[in-house]
Design a protein around this motif. Structure first.
Motif, short mmCIF file in Angstrom:
data_model
loop_
_atom_site.label_atom_id
_atom_site.label_comp_id
_atom_site.label_asym_id
_atom_site.label_seq_id
_atom_site.Cartn_x
_atom_site.Cartn_y
_atom_site.Cartn_z
N GLN A 5 0.84 -1.19 0.00
CA GLN A 5 0.00 0.00 0.00
C GLN A 5 0.87 1.24 0.00
OE1 GLN A 5 -2.46 -0.12 3.47
NE2 GLN A 5 -0.77 -0.53 4.84
N ASP A 59 -4.94 7.17 -1.49
CA ASP A 59 -4.42 5.95 -0.90
C ASP A 59 -4.62 4.81 -1.89
OD1 ASP A 59 -3.71 7.18 1.49
OD2 ASP A 59 -5.68 6.83 2.39
N LYS A 117 -3.80 0.46 -2.49
CA LYS A 117 -3.47 -0.80 -1.83
C LYS A 117 -3.70 -1.92 -2.83
CE LYS A 117 -8.08 -1.26 0.05
NZ LYS A 117 -8.92 -1.42 1.20
N LYS A 118 -3.41 -3.15 -2.41
CA LYS A 118 -3.58 -4.31 -3.28
C LYS A 118 -4.95 -4.26 -3.95
CE LYS A 118 -3.65 -9.26 -3.47
NZ LYS A 118 -3.59 -10.52 -2.80
N ASN A 165 4.95 2.70 3.89
CA ASN A 165 4.82 1.55 4.79
C ASN A 165 6.09 0.73 4.78
OD1 ASN A 165 1.79 1.57 5.53
ND2 ASN A 165 1.83 1.93 3.32
N LEU A 211 5.89 -2.22 -1.91
CA LEU A 211 4.73 -1.91 -2.74
C LEU A 211 5.07 -2.40 -4.14
CD1 LEU A 211 2.04 -0.45 -3.35
CD2 LEU A 211 3.37 1.68 -3.56
#
Length: 135
Positions: free
Chosen positions: A74, A85, A87-88, A106, A110
């Motif tokens: 993410q 934002d 993410k997967k 994070n 990523l």
């Protein structure tokens, strides 16, 4: 910059019908890793591994779209002055000429698949963090 002997070979001949993306997934510790999977006259497919704290700087493609698909991890996707934002299983599209970039804020890598096209494959870096060509 990594030497060709340290990366998966770029396929210049007729590409396979099915790709195993694990063949291309490699993470570098000092900068985002871009593994070119295949390129044709119309499209370019790359697999990016961006470690925690790393960014792909804000840039744009003059004549082609850039479709981004998050395979794991993410982070934050920036497009034309806005932040989102990701993410997967997220997907985003940067139209031609629109500034965009990615930051992994994070600890986990990523991993992003990008498809650029149709047309010429250029990347004009808008916020250079170094003189290194990242694309």
């Amino acid at each position: 910059m990594m030497g060709r002997s340290e990366t998966t070979q770029i396929r210049r001949e007729k590409p396979p019908v099915v790709f195993n993306l694990d063949d291309y997934r490699r993470g570098l510790r000092d900068r985002p890793n871009d593994a070119e999977i295949t390129i044709s006259r119309q499209h370019k497919v790359d697999l990016w591994t961006i470690q925690g704290g790393q960014s792909v700087p804000l840039h744009m493609h003059t004549n082609s779209e850039c479709i981004l698909i998050v395979l794991s991890g993410q982070g934050v996707y920036r497009l034309d002055g806005q932040s989102y934002d990701i993410k997967k299983d997220s997907m985003a599209v940067a139209p031609p000429g629109k500034p965009h970039g990615i930051t992994n804020n994070n600890a986990d890598p990523l991993v992003v698949l990008t498809v650029e096209g149709p047309g010429s494959f250029d990347a004009k870096v808008l916020e250079p963090e170094s003189d290194e060509k990242f694309y």
